[in-house]
Design an enzyme around this catalytic site. Structure first.
Site, short mmCIF file in Angstrom:
data_model
loop_
_atom_site.label_atom_id
_atom_site.label_comp_id
_atom_site.label_asym_id
_atom_site.label_seq_id
_atom_site.Cartn_x
_atom_site.Cartn_y
_atom_site.Cartn_z
N HIS A 7 0.69 -1.13 0.16
CA HIS A 7 0.15 -0.24 -0.10
C HIS A 7 0.78 1.30 -0.14
CE1 HIS A 7 0.36 -0.86 4.45
NE2 HIS A 7 0.55 0.49 4.52
N HIS A 79 4.01 7.08 3.71
CA HIS A 79 4.98 5.96 3.67
C HIS A 79 4.31 5.02 2.53
CE1 HIS A 79 2.00 4.09 6.84
NE2 HIS A 79 2.23 3.05 6.02
N GLU A 130 7.78 1.00 5.18
CA GLU A 130 7.06 0.04 6.10
C GLU A 130 7.22 -1.46 5.23
OE1 GLU A 130 2.83 0.12 6.48
OE2 GLU A 130 2.68 -1.21 8.14
CO CO Z 1 1.13 1.38 6.30
#
Ligand code: CO
Length: 134
Positions: A7, A79, A130
């Site tokens: 994502h 992020h 991440e």
């Molecule tokens: Co995230």
């Protein structure tokens, strides 16, 4: 080592308004708002054919995205999340290169119920990264 893009997270001040933009203007499939008090954010998940977009709005005092929104009052990309097959192996490899793993360095359960780690933006082209166990 990294696999699919899982994502892109976008921090916003007003998540209802941001969800409307994605639903009504961009024609995306948009979830309800999901409060995640343990992460200090409310989340909307947007499912695209090849990845997800996560809208994040601060929730409660000391939200981890509060400072970002002070610097980016119109919102912005917060992020990127990449999948890895084995998060412990990924962590060892990253640490061996000197890359900085944020927090205490131990994987935490993220917004999707899977172990995640965050990596210092200064080590990754100015982008908070991440990694999530696939
Ligand atoms: Co995230």
């Amino acid at each position: 080592m990294i696999g699919r893009l899982n994502h892109v997270a976008i921090a916003v001040r007003d998540i209802a308004q941001a969800a409307e933009v994605y639903r009504d203007i961009l024609g995306a499939r948009v979830s309800e708002v999901v409060p995640q008090p343990e992460h200090g954010v409310s989340t909307v998940f947007i499912t695209l054919p090849n990845a997800k977009i996560e809208l994040l709005e601060p929730l409660g005092a000391g939200s981890p995205i509060e400072k970002f929104l002070e610097r980016n009052p119109d919102g912005g990309i917060h992020h990127l999340c990449y999948e890895v097959d084995d998060i412990q192996a990924a962590r060892e490899r990253l640490k061996a290169t000197g890359a900085r793993v944020l927090g205490d360095g131990e994987p935490k359960i993220g917004a999707h119920g899977k172990p995640v780690l965050f990596l210092h933006p200064k080590d990754f082209c100015g982008t908070l990264v991440e990694i999530e166990q696939a």
